[in-house]
Design a protein around this motif. Structure first.
Motif, PDB file in Angstrom:
ATOM      1  N   GLY A  89       0.816  -1.210  -0.020  1.00 40.26           N
ATOM      2  CA  GLY A  89       0.016   0.025   0.110  1.00 40.26           C
ATOM      3  C   GLY A  89       0.667   1.430  -0.199  1.00 40.26           C
ATOM      4  N   VAL A  90       2.145   1.288  -0.187  1.00 41.36           N
ATOM      5  CA  VAL A  90       2.973   2.407  -0.176  1.00 41.36           C
ATOM      6  C   VAL A  90       3.638   2.506  -1.455  1.00 41.36           C
ATOM      7  CG1 VAL A  90       5.098   3.342   0.987  1.00 41.36           C
ATOM      8  CG2 VAL A  90       3.533   2.102   2.454  1.00 41.36           C
ATOM      9  N   LEU A  91       3.389   3.722  -2.249  1.00 45.66           N
ATOM     10  CA  LEU A  91       3.914   3.866  -3.432  1.00 45.66           C
ATOM     11  C   LEU A  91       5.105   4.608  -3.248  1.00 45.66           C
ATOM     12  CD1 LEU A  91       3.584   4.086  -6.426  1.00 45.66           C
ATOM     13  CD2 LEU A  91       2.228   6.296  -6.039  1.00 45.66           C
ATOM     14  N   ALA A  92       6.407   4.267  -3.836  1.00 45.80           N
ATOM     15  CA  ALA A  92       7.599   5.023  -3.774  1.00 45.80           C
ATOM     16  C   ALA A  92       8.146   5.290  -5.262  1.00 45.80           C
ATOM     17  CB  ALA A  92       8.471   4.104  -3.047  1.00 45.80           C
ATOM     18  N   SER A  93       8.712   6.393  -5.189  1.00 44.81           N
ATOM     19  CA  SER A  93       9.449   7.077  -6.383  1.00 44.81           C
ATOM     20  C   SER A  93      10.989   7.071  -6.194  1.00 44.81           C
ATOM     21  CB  SER A  93       8.916   8.436  -6.916  1.00 44.81           C
ATOM     22  OG  SER A  93       9.749   8.975  -7.763  1.00 44.81           O
ATOM     23  N   TYR A  94      11.599   6.745  -7.109  1.00 52.84           N
ATOM     24  CA  TYR A  94      13.036   6.543  -7.001  1.00 52.84           C
ATOM     25  C   TYR A  94      13.705   7.200  -8.369  1.00 52.84           C
ATOM     26  CZ  TYR A  94      12.437   3.013  -3.366  1.00 52.84           C
ATOM     27  OH  TYR A  94      12.042   2.470  -2.503  1.00 52.84           O
ATOM     28  N   ASP A  95      14.979   7.838  -8.095  1.00 51.71           N
ATOM     29  CA  ASP A  95      15.584   8.167  -9.258  1.00 51.71           C
ATOM     30  C   ASP A  95      16.344   7.213  -9.915  1.00 51.71           C
ATOM     31  OD1 ASP A  95      17.581   9.542 -10.947  1.00 51.71           O
ATOM     32  OD2 ASP A  95      17.342  11.236  -9.936  1.00 51.71           O
ATOM     33  N   TRP A 103      10.285  10.308  -3.258  1.00 56.04           N
ATOM     34  CA  TRP A 103       9.223  10.334  -2.116  1.00 56.04           C
ATOM     35  C   TRP A 103       8.380   9.045  -1.962  1.00 56.04           C
ATOM     36  CZ3 TRP A 103       4.856   8.846  -4.512  1.00 56.04           C
ATOM     37  CH2 TRP A 103       4.731   8.989  -6.226  1.00 56.04           C
ATOM     38  N   GLN A 104       7.634   9.187  -0.814  1.00 57.59           N
ATOM     39  CA  GLN A 104       6.726   7.732  -0.543  1.00 57.59           C
ATOM     40  C   GLN A 104       5.310   8.372  -0.286  1.00 57.59           C
ATOM     41  OE1 GLN A 104       8.866   5.962   2.822  1.00 57.59           O
ATOM     42  NE2 GLN A 104       9.186   4.448   1.325  1.00 57.59           N
ATOM     43  N   ALA A 105       4.401   7.751  -0.667  1.00 55.76           N
ATOM     44  CA  ALA A 105       2.862   8.087  -0.502  1.00 55.76           C
ATOM     45  C   ALA A 105       2.020   6.872  -0.060  1.00 55.76           C
ATOM     46  CB  ALA A 105       2.279   8.812  -1.497  1.00 55.76           C
ATOM     47  N   GLY A 106       1.428   6.996   0.724  1.00 50.15           N
ATOM     48  CA  GLY A 106       0.458   5.890   1.067  1.00 50.15           C
ATOM     49  C   GLY A 106      -0.982   5.919   0.121  1.00 50.15           C
ATOM     50  N   ILE A 139      -2.033  11.201  -8.178  1.00 51.80           N
ATOM     51  CA  ILE A 139      -0.864  11.407  -7.036  1.00 51.80           C
ATOM     52  C   ILE A 139       0.367  12.330  -8.245  1.00 51.80           C
ATOM     53  CG2 ILE A 139       0.951  10.783  -5.804  1.00 51.80           C
ATOM     54  CD1 ILE A 139      -0.889   8.489  -4.731  1.00 51.80           C
ATOM     55  N   SER A 140       0.667  13.543  -7.543  1.00 49.93           N
ATOM     56  CA  SER A 140       1.654  14.259  -8.285  1.00 49.93           C
ATOM     57  C   SER A 140       2.859  13.208  -8.500  1.00 49.93           C
ATOM     58  CB  SER A 140       2.106  15.490  -7.373  1.00 49.93           C
ATOM     59  OG  SER A 140       3.084  16.005  -8.046  1.00 49.93           O
ATOM     60  N   LEU A 141       3.459  13.129  -9.561  1.00 48.08           N
ATOM     61  CA  LEU A 141       4.638  12.672  -9.897  1.00 48.08           C
ATOM     62  C   LEU A 141       5.815  13.206  -9.478  1.00 48.08           C
ATOM     63  CD1 LEU A 141       5.617  10.002 -11.562  1.00 48.08           C
ATOM     64  CD2 LEU A 141       5.789  11.278 -13.700  1.00 48.08           C
ATOM     65  N   ASP A 142       5.815  14.451  -9.445  1.00 47.19           N
ATOM     66  CA  ASP A 142       7.017  15.434  -8.674  1.00 47.19           C
ATOM     67  C   ASP A 142       7.303  15.117  -7.314  1.00 47.19           C
ATOM     68  OD1 ASP A 142       7.525  16.484 -11.378  1.00 47.19           O
ATOM     69  OD2 ASP A 142       6.160  18.073 -10.946  1.00 47.19           O
ATOM     70  N   ASN A 143       6.141  15.091  -6.458  1.00 49.24           N
ATOM     71  CA  ASN A 143       6.460  15.189  -5.040  1.00 49.24           C
ATOM     72  C   ASN A 143       5.533  14.146  -4.247  1.00 49.24           C
ATOM     73  OD1 ASN A 143       3.679  16.294  -4.797  1.00 49.24           O
ATOM     74  ND2 ASN A 143       4.771  18.347  -4.947  1.00 49.24           N
ATOM     75  N   GLY A 144       4.547  13.048  -4.847  1.00 50.22           N
ATOM     76  CA  GLY A 144       3.876  12.266  -4.138  1.00 50.22           C
ATOM     77  C   GLY A 144       2.585  13.053  -3.429  1.00 50.22           C
ATOM     78  N   SER A 145       2.186  14.043  -3.790  1.00 54.48           N
ATOM     79  CA  SER A 145       1.020  14.595  -3.002  1.00 54.48           C
ATOM     80  C   SER A 145      -0.241  13.929  -3.648  1.00 54.48           C
ATOM     81  CB  SER A 145       1.072  15.971  -3.027  1.00 54.48           C
ATOM     82  OG  SER A 145       1.108  16.714  -4.326  1.00 54.48           O
ATOM     83  N   SER A 146      -1.276  14.038  -3.155  1.00 55.19           N
ATOM     84  CA  SER A 146      -2.422  13.742  -3.514  1.00 55.19           C
ATOM     85  C   SER A 146      -3.127  14.841  -4.336  1.00 55.19           C
ATOM     86  CB  SER A 146      -3.483  12.997  -2.423  1.00 55.19           C
ATOM     87  OG  SER A 146      -4.701  12.640  -2.829  1.00 55.19           O
ATOM     88  N   ARG A 147      -3.509  14.630  -5.563  1.00 58.05           N
ATOM     89  CA  ARG A 147      -4.144  15.709  -6.023  1.00 58.05           C
ATOM     90  C   ARG A 147      -5.790  15.712  -6.170  1.00 58.05           C
ATOM     91  NH1 ARG A 147      -0.220  17.824  -9.610  1.00 58.05           N
ATOM     92  NH2 ARG A 147      -1.640  19.564 -10.366  1.00 58.05           N
ATOM     93  N   TRP A 148      -6.257  14.688  -6.504  1.00 61.67           N
ATOM     94  CA  TRP A 148      -7.571  14.564  -6.701  1.00 61.67           C
ATOM     95  C   TRP A 148      -7.856  12.974  -6.635  1.00 61.67           C
ATOM     96  CZ3 TRP A 148      -8.677  12.359 -11.241  1.00 61.67           C
ATOM     97  CH2 TRP A 148      -7.659  12.459 -12.300  1.00 61.67           C
ATOM     98  N   ARG A 149      -9.530  12.615  -6.372  1.00 61.47           N
ATOM     99  CA  ARG A 149      -9.907  11.534  -6.526  1.00 61.47           C
ATOM    100  C   ARG A 149     -11.318  11.457  -7.337  1.00 61.47           C
ATOM    101  NH1 ARG A 149     -13.372   7.796  -4.695  1.00 61.47           N
ATOM    102  NH2 ARG A 149     -12.802   5.722  -4.879  1.00 61.47           N
ATOM    103  N   ARG A 150     -11.605  10.840  -8.126  1.00 56.50           N
ATOM    104  CA  ARG A 150     -13.071  10.743  -8.814  1.00 56.50           C
ATOM    105  C   ARG A 150     -13.433   9.310  -9.284  1.00 56.50           C
ATOM    106  NH1 ARG A 150     -14.015  14.103 -13.782  1.00 56.50           N
ATOM    107  NH2 ARG A 150     -15.399  12.377 -13.998  1.00 56.50           N
ATOM    108  N   SER A 151     -14.737   9.254  -9.557  1.00 54.75           N
ATOM    109  CA  SER A 151     -15.143   7.978 -10.096  1.00 54.75           C
ATOM    110  C   SER A 151     -14.817   7.530 -11.447  1.00 54.75           C
ATOM    111  CB  SER A 151     -16.610   7.979  -9.915  1.00 54.75           C
ATOM    112  OG  SER A 151     -17.253   8.818 -10.873  1.00 54.75           O
TER     113      SER A 151
END
Length: 440
Positions: A89-95, A103-106, A139-151
């Motif tokens: 359940g943890v999404l991580a981004s690596y260079d 960054w990491q995002a749940g 989720i933002s590809l730059d920093n992992g922040s949540s942007r929005w959710r929709r159906s």
């Protein structure tokens, strides 16, 4: 639990080549040499010694990053040099360049496929109940922040930054292309809809090229055989025609050579027709043989089926070449692969010259690695010794055979490649990123 990054020492992967001294040496004999011979030999030995003391070339494969993942945890590589991996359940981004965690995002639920579009990671959890819509989270590809959710599910159009929200129809033809209910344009910044096109029953959705001022548009082929082209900026309908009866799906019709190619049956046999993607007017019709697919082959279009592969001119349908032993072709960037051999229809034949159909690099026994590769080359693997050894090599049109790089560790598979990087999963649960370097 966050994914663990393991930084270890540089590992040189041995190619398994035989090393050591020759078994026999000739016995030395006494001889007479001129006086000038010794100084010359000293100079030669000094030169040889300085060359031998130079730094050795870097290994063909160098580990950059290793992390623990589950056997079903998804990962993907992006065009900007990023590795995205989800575990527990943890999404991580690596260079991919240096292996550093960005960054990491749940997330509330794990997903089974990671997709990106317009600077976003689009997460859609799997739902075992077709009546339950799990929605899509951006989720933002730059920093992992949540942007929005929709159906609904979010799909992208090749060549365009437009995001489209659709309700998928379950089928074997692939997700996100057969839709129903409506198609809505999504603002990447907010997730809100900017326009809606109703789909009364079901339709196949694909992107088609347009004029220079609007390079890409949306094509909907409805189940009543009505095809409609829409403006991606406003959703306005620009053209509509009735198409021939056919087996419509994500792979029919297809774009090739700037035209829309449709396979369809007639009383005289199977045909392929070309349509202008802007006006939807028919350009030409020609026999399709037993083709079950149409795909791009460089500047040509290829009709593939059990009776071989035919390459045709998209502009007028003229036959350029025919290979009866082949069964399919695949375009990888600027490279074209041919498949079909005595061992199986899915076995690679080699990299081909799409203009002539000639094999330029023999890939018999090799398997192409998924992903973009290096643009001008592909990575391929080959398993020998009953699976005990897996080799990785570079295949390029300028070489008659693949160029061997190294052996992969035992139990390595599920690989993807991007320029200068190879990523593979192991049976032990590790995901490893290697930097690879071509010889010469």
């Amino acid at each position: 639990m966050a994914a663990e990054t393991v930084q270890g020492p540089t590992v040189v992967i041995d190619l398994g080549l035989a090393r050591g001294e020759p078994d026999e040496y000739a016995a030395p004999t006494r001889s007479t040499v001129p006086d000038w011979f010794a100084p010359v030999m000293v100079a030669v030995l000094v030169l040889f010694g300085s060359t031998a003391s130079a730094a050795p070339p870097p290994p063909a494969l160098t580990p950059v990053l290793s992390m623990r993942v589950g056997p079903a945890d998804p990962y993907t590589l992006t065009g900007d040099g990023t590795l995205l991996a989800q575990s527990l359940g943890v999404l991580a981004s690596y260079d991919l360049g240096d292996g550093h965690l960005r960054w990491q995002a749940g997330s509330a639920m794990p997903t089974f496929r990671l997709r990106t579009g317009h600077g976003l990671v689009l997460l859609r959890p799997f739902s075992g109940n077709p009546r339950i819509d799990p929605g899509t989270t951006a989720i933002s590809l730059d920093n992992g922040s949540s942007r929005w959710r929709r159906s609904g599910s979010i799909v992208t159009v090749a060549g365009s930054s437009t995001l489209l929200a659709v309700s998928n129809v379950r089928s074997f033809s692939g997700p996100g292309r057969r839709v129903q209910g409506s198609v809505e344009a999504v603002d990447p910044a907010t997730g809100r809809s900017s326009w809606t096109v109703p789909v009364p029953s079901t339709a196949v959705l694909t992107g088609v090229p347009g004029p220079a001022e609007y390079p890409w548009r949306m094509l909907l082929v409805h189940d009543d055989r009505t095809a409609a082209v829409h403006d991606l900026a406003t959703g306005a309908e620009l053209a509509r025609v009735q198409l021939p009866a056919a087996d419509y799906g994500p792979d029919n019709p297809v774009l090739s050579g700037g035209l829309l190619l449709l396979r369809h049956p007639t009383l005289g046999g199977r045909m392929v027709s070309a349509f202008d993607p802007v006006t939807l007017q028919r350009r030409w019709t020609r026999p399709a043989g037993y083709a079950f697919g149409v795909t791009g082959c460089g500047a040509l279009a290829c009709l593939a089926g059990p009776d071989g592969v035919r390459a045709i001119e998209p502009a007028d349908g003229t036959l350029r070449w025919y290979r009866p032993a082949w069964r399919s072709v695949e375009q990888r960037g600027g490279l074209v692969l041919a498949y079909g051999s005595p061992d199986g229809d899915n076995d690679p034949v080699g990299l081909i010259d799409p203009d002539t159909g000639e094999v330029r690099t023999d890939l018999d026994g090799w398997r192409p690695v998924a992903g973009a590769g290096g643009g001008d080359h592909l990575l391929v693997t080959r398993t020998v010794n009953a699976g005990a050894r897996t080799m990785v090599a570079v295949a390029a049109p300028d070489g008659a055979e693949p160029e061997l790089l190294a052996d992969l560790p035992p139990g390595t598979g599920d690989c993807q490649a991007v320029p200068a990087r190879l990523v593979c999963r192991s049976t032990s649960g590790d995901l490893t990123v290697w930097a690879y370097q071509r010889k010469g």
